[in-house]
Motif scaffolding. Structure first.
Motif, short mmCIF file in Angstrom:
data_model
loop_
_atom_site.label_atom_id
_atom_site.label_comp_id
_atom_site.label_asym_id
_atom_site.label_seq_id
_atom_site.Cartn_x
_atom_site.Cartn_y
_atom_site.Cartn_z
N ARG A 51 0.81 -1.22 0.00
CA ARG A 51 0.00 0.00 0.00
C ARG A 51 0.83 1.26 0.00
O ARG A 51 0.37 2.33 -0.40
CB ARG A 51 -0.92 0.01 1.23
CG ARG A 51 -0.17 -0.01 2.55
CD ARG A 51 -1.14 -0.08 3.73
NE ARG A 51 -0.45 -0.16 4.99
CZ ARG A 51 0.00 0.88 5.67
NH1 ARG A 51 -0.17 2.11 5.16
NH2 ARG A 51 0.62 0.75 6.81
N ARG A 52 2.09 1.22 0.40
CA ARG A 52 2.92 2.43 0.42
C ARG A 52 3.32 2.88 -0.97
O ARG A 52 3.89 3.94 -1.16
CB ARG A 52 4.16 2.20 1.28
CG ARG A 52 3.90 2.40 2.77
CD ARG A 52 5.21 2.63 3.48
NE ARG A 52 6.12 1.49 3.27
CZ ARG A 52 6.20 0.46 4.08
NH1 ARG A 52 5.43 0.43 5.16
NH2 ARG A 52 7.02 -0.52 3.84
N SER A 53 3.05 2.05 -2.00
CA SER A 53 3.41 2.47 -3.35
C SER A 53 2.61 3.68 -3.79
O SER A 53 3.02 4.41 -4.70
CB SER A 53 3.16 1.31 -4.32
OG SER A 53 1.78 0.98 -4.35
N ALA A 54 1.48 3.97 -3.14
CA ALA A 54 0.69 5.15 -3.49
C ALA A 54 1.42 6.44 -3.15
O ALA A 54 1.10 7.50 -3.69
CB ALA A 54 -0.66 5.10 -2.77
N GLU A 55 2.39 6.37 -2.26
CA GLU A 55 3.15 7.56 -1.86
C GLU A 55 4.25 7.86 -2.86
O GLU A 55 4.98 8.84 -2.71
CB GLU A 55 3.75 7.36 -0.46
CG GLU A 55 2.69 7.07 0.60
CD GLU A 55 3.33 6.76 1.95
OE1 GLU A 55 4.59 6.73 2.01
OE2 GLU A 55 2.59 6.53 2.92
N HIS A 56 4.45 7.00 -3.89
CA HIS A 56 5.52 7.18 -4.88
C HIS A 56 4.91 7.17 -6.27
O HIS A 56 3.79 6.71 -6.48
CB HIS A 56 6.56 6.07 -4.76
CG HIS A 56 7.28 6.04 -3.44
ND1 HIS A 56 6.68 5.65 -2.27
CD2 HIS A 56 8.57 6.36 -3.13
CE1 HIS A 56 7.55 5.70 -1.28
NE2 HIS A 56 8.72 6.14 -1.77
N THR A 57 5.68 7.69 -7.19
CA THR A 57 5.27 7.67 -8.60
C THR A 57 5.98 6.49 -9.27
O THR A 57 7.20 6.52 -9.47
CB THR A 57 5.64 8.98 -9.30
OG1 THR A 57 5.01 10.07 -8.63
CG2 THR A 57 5.21 8.94 -10.75
N VAL A 58 5.22 5.44 -9.61
CA VAL A 58 5.78 4.22 -10.20
C VAL A 58 5.35 4.17 -11.65
O VAL A 58 4.14 4.21 -11.95
CB VAL A 58 5.31 2.95 -9.45
CG1 VAL A 58 5.94 1.71 -10.08
CG2 VAL A 58 5.67 3.05 -7.97
N THR A 59 6.32 4.10 -12.57
CA THR A 59 6.02 4.07 -14.01
C THR A 59 6.63 2.82 -14.62
O THR A 59 7.63 2.27 -14.12
CB THR A 59 6.59 5.31 -14.71
OG1 THR A 59 8.01 5.35 -14.54
CG2 THR A 59 5.96 6.57 -14.16
N LEU A 60 6.04 2.37 -15.73
CA LEU A 60 6.52 1.20 -16.47
C LEU A 60 6.75 1.62 -17.91
O LEU A 60 5.84 2.16 -18.54
CB LEU A 60 5.50 0.05 -16.41
CG LEU A 60 5.81 -1.18 -17.29
CD1 LEU A 60 7.12 -1.83 -16.85
CD2 LEU A 60 4.66 -2.18 -17.21
#
Length: 914
Positions: free
Chosen positions: A760-769
């Motif tokens: 759930r902490r991934s919402a605090e970061h900008t993750v791109t593919l």
């Protein structure tokens, strides 16, 4: 005669009995010792057996000589007796001790009469003392009897006293190593009285014995020898029992020279007694001269017999090569620290001109060494030599004729220009020299000498072109010319022979040195076996069979046929041959062809051993070639010692590797338990505390607080699940049970599946593919690669501040696909980069939840990627941050479409990160 070939069933049965008795200690040997027949040895042995039987010992009479002595036979009553083994030999039935029946019965105490007896052909061992040695190895106690004249080292002394040479003899080591020796002694007059009353032999036989062997003088001398030998044994055992710290050491080194002389056996026995008396080392030196290989018949048999006698008496065999025997002995004495040389004085006389004897030469060459001379009272003997094969070939014949023609032409040219006859004679002598060098037989050199004289007479003496001559002085010229030519030819042939012998010696030495080098360079057992077999074939030129031992069992044979022996190796691996090899392995002794144990085998079997451990058994085919000579035998034993050291070194290396792996595994387990015990406490405490609050008063909490507690419980449970998943994967990798299913998969689909399972902490970061090629494919096990991507991405989330950017990308690079996970966080120090992929290494990071990783995640990623044949690494991300990358094999072939979505892990896989 009974079939002498090995009986595999009988031998294997005996080996099984040995294995069943492996827990037994070595049996004890008691010898009843006397100075002549009739002193009461067997009677005393049977009395001692009855005493042991009365004490509750299991006693069996294995073999008692069938004497016609009523008092002795009466003592057999009440004792269990084994039936004798009947052996047919030359239409005569012989009664022998049945070794296999004794092993099958396996009593606590066995009675075996006549220790020095020679078994009939067809028995397993040639000597009864070898039967007794095998019984002792099985833990069976043995009582036996022997007379003083049967001891090997005393044979010549007894022969000198009595005038009778005893044929049946036993090595002194058997007597000296016995646990107990009981001297059975009576006065010589009492023994003669017993003989006269018929208590020893029948009247006619007794009278004949009293007239020859059993004279009072002989019996007195034999009794003195027996008493002295018994006392020497007591003193020798007392010396062995001394504390090594007492500093008792004499430093004496006794040397004898082996030869084919009939008196050499006496020299060997004398040297053995000196070695025992001085408590020194004993070496038997064999000097191989160019004529040694020409020995045959009785001379060759005596040489081999003397070699075996020296070994039985405890000598160390050494071999040197040279033309000058005295110089070789003196040189070896100086190099080996020999203090005393024992040699025989021969009655043989050679040559017309007087020359220094061997004793005089040794005295001059080794003045600091004591030389003991043993007189030779035997008549002069003639060494039997086989003439070397004379090979007459058309090529050598044409060479001889051509060189003689060339010599004649040159001589005619010299005569034409007015040179003297001396120059002409020199030309012919030179031609004879060339003939001797260029041909392979001494006949050509002798023929060239003869025809050179004829040619000189025909072309250069008056009247010319006839074989007549007018000047009587030419007869002397012809004689001198022939002698010079013949001597030149003989010396040339001898030099060639010595050169061949030197080349052979150099070749053997090269084989030995090369064996050591090749075995040291070999890393596996298979390499060691191949190299050893190849070197043995280079030395012997025979078929080699190698049996490698694995702990307590002997493996199947590996056969290396000789180059000229064909491919039929079946005769060397029959059940009988394998049974002999098994016997050698179990008993740590040599057996087979050319030995006293199971001589009917086709191969000579040698134990490859280091002290008491047998690593392998080497079989050398002996059916197509003669016995091994002394030099080859010594080199072979040295090579087998190198073989044993190589196998021991290789097994020791394997043991060290196993211990290292075991220690490493134990260390991993300890680290894992320590980390798990520490890191499980925080989430479990949080789960139990939050659950306790919810259970204790849920009505007191508002909805927002309840959701917070539910979320914390869920996060902590997911963390524990991810920990368990990583632990299970690590376990599968460590145990080697992880099976990869490599199929072509789309990188884009696998990466999207991994990003859907971030915490759930991934919402605090900008993750791109970013995967520019939608059809980019790689060979992979999708379940494991999803786990790698989750670990790397979630690792970036944990170690970067909120709001950081994380980019997952993939692109093709040649035959591989390169996948990167980049972040713009604070980065990783260079010192930490070197340890990131080590198990249980964790970076120091600020964690708000109080949990830390176990250090399994990145180590697990490296194991998975390397299992796919790829690489993994880390580098800095400019201007700041970190990039984790890994590669996979690229693929251009799409896989079959999955039935239910992408061919990736259907259940959620979580991670524990370094």
């Amino acid at each position: 005669m009974q079939d002498k070939r090995p009986d595999p069933d009988r031998i294997l049965h005996q080996i099984q009995q040995q294995e069943a008795d492996a827990a037994h200690v070595r049996g004890r040997l008691k010898i009843f010792f006397g100075y002549a027949a009739g002193v009461g040895k067997t009677y005393a042995m049977l009395e001692a057996a009855h005493a042991a039987l009365a004490a509750g010992t299991d006693v069996v009479a294995g073999y008692i000589e069938p004497h016609t002595r009523p008092d002795t036979l009466a003592l057999l009553e009440g004792l269990e007796q084994l039936p004798p083994l009947c052996v047919e030999y030359k239409n005569v039935t012989l009664r022998e001790f049945d070794l296999d029946a004794a092993i099958a019965r396996r009593p606590a105490l066995l009675l075996v009469d006549e220790l020095a007896h020679t078994n009939a052909e067809g028995c397993r061992h040639r000597k009864r003392c070898q039967d007794i040695e095998e019984l002792l190895a099985l833990g069976i106690d043995v009582y036996t009897t022997v007379n003083v004249q049967h001891l090997e080292s005393l044979n010549d002394i007894v022969a000198a006293v009595t005038g009778i040479t005893v044929r049946e003899r036993v090595p002194d080591s058997v007597f000296d190593n016995a646990d107990q020796v009981e001297l059975v002694d009576i006065e010589p007059d009492d023994l003669l009285a017993r003989l006269d009353r018929g208590k020893v032999y029948r009247p006619l036989q007794a009278r004949r014995a009293m007239d020859h062997f059993f004279t009072r003088e002989n019996l007195v001398a034999l009794r003195e020898i027996a008493l002295r030998r018994t006392a020497d044994r007591v003193n020798r055992r007392a010396e062995k029992g001394k504390d090594a710290s007492a500093g008792y050491y004499t430093g004496e080194h006794i040397l004898i020279c082996l030869s084919s002389s009939p008196s050499n056996a006496r020299v060997i026995r004398t040297a053995a007694r000196l070695s025992d008396a001085f408590h020194g080392r004993f070496t038997a030196l064999f000097v191989e001269v160019p004529g040694t290989r020409e020995l045959n018949g009785e001379s060759l048999a005596r040489l081999r017999g003397n070699l075996r006698l020296a070994e039985q008496l405890g000598a160390r065999i050494a071999t040197v090569y040279g033309e000058d025997v005295a110089a070789q002995i003196a040189e070896y004495a100086r190099a080996s620290g020999v203090s005393k040389i024992v040699i025989g004085r021969s009655n043989n006389r050679r040559g017309i001109l007087p020359r220094p004897t061997l004793v005089e030469q040794l005295t001059a060459l080794a003045p600091n060494v004591d030389v003991y001379i043993i007189p030779d009272n035997l008549p002069p003997y003639r060494r039997h030599r086989r003439a070397p094969p004379e090979r007459l070939t058309p090529a050598d014949t044409f060479k001889t004729l051509g060189l003689l023609g060339l010599s004649t032409a040159v001589a005619l040219g010299f005569a034409a220009i007015g040179l003297s006859e001396a120059n002409v004679i020199t030309v012919f002598i030179l031609g004879v020299l060339f003939v001797s060098v260029c041909t392979g037989s001494r006949i050509y050199g002798a023929a060239a000498s003869f025809f050179s004289v004829l040619l000189f007479n025909f072309f250069f003496t008056v009247p010319r072109f006839t074989l007549q001559f007018n000047d009587p002085g030419y007869a002397v010229t012809f004689a001198i010319m022939f002698a010079a030519s013949f001597i030149t030819s003989t010396l040339t042939v001898r030099a060639q022979r010595q050169a061949r012998q030197s080349s052979l010696k150099a070749y053997r030495t090269e084989v030995l040195l090369e064996t050591s080098q090749k075995l040291q360079q070999s890393e596996t057992q298979d390499d060691i076996i191949r190299q050893m077999a190849r070197q043995m074939q280079r030395l012997l030129g025979r078929t080699i069979c190698l049996y490698l031992a694995d702990g307590k069992t002997l493996g199947r044979p590996t056969v290396f046929p000789a180059p000229d022996a064909g491919t039929d190796t079946a005769p060397y691996i029959t059940p009988g041959e394998q049974a002999v090899a098994e016997w050698v392995f179990r008993n740590n002794k040599h057996a087979g062809a050319g030995t006293d144990t199971l001589p009917g085998a086709k191969c000579l079997y040698l134990a490859v051993r280091s002290q008491d451990t047998v690593f392998a058994v080497a079989g050398i085919a002996m059916d197509l070639g003669g016995p091994l000579d002394v030099y080859d035998r010594n080199l072979l034993l040295a090579m087998l010692n190198e073989f044993a050291l190589a196998l021991e070194r290789q097994q020791a290396a394997e043991a060290r590797n196993r211990l290292f792996i075991q220690a490493r595994q134990e260390q991993l387990r300890a680290n894992l338990l320590r980390a798990v015990s520490h890191d499980l406490r925080t989430p479990l405490t949080s789960i139990s505390g939050n659950a306790s609050i919810l259970m204790g008063g849920p009505e007191l909490l508002d909805e927002k607080k309840k959701q917070q507690l539910y979320t914390d419980i869920y996060d902590d449970a997911m963390w524990l699940i991810s920990l368990v998943e990583n632990l299970l994967t690590v376990t599968r990798i460590e145990n080697g049970t992880m099976q990869l299913t490599l199929e072509p998969e789309l990188i884009d689909e696998v990466a999207q599946e991994a990003l859907r399972h971030l915490n759930r902490r991934s919402a605090e970061h900008t993750v791109t593919l970013a995967v520019p090629d939608d059809l980019l494919m790689a060979k992979m096990d999708p379940q494991l690669i999803v786990q790698v991507l989750i670990n790397l991405t979630d690792n970036a989330i944990k170690y970067t501040p909120a709001g950081s950017s994380i980019a997952v990308s993939a692109q093709r690079s040649g035959e591989t696909v390169r996948v990167e996970v980049a972040d713009d966080g604070p980065g990783i120090p260079d010192a930490a980069k070197e340890k990131l992929f080590e198990m249980f290494y964790t970076a120091q990071a600020k964690r708000g939840d109080g949990r830390r990783g176990l250090g399994l995640g990145l180590s697990l990623c490296r194991s998975i990627v390397e299992a796919h044949g790829g690489q993994i690494g880390v580098r800095d991300n400019n201007p700041h941050g970190t990039v984790f990358w890994f590669t996979l094999p690229a693929s251009d072939t799409p896989s079959a479409p999955p039935q239910n979505g992408p061919a990736v892990l259907q259940k959620c896989v979580f991670s524990d990160f370094a």
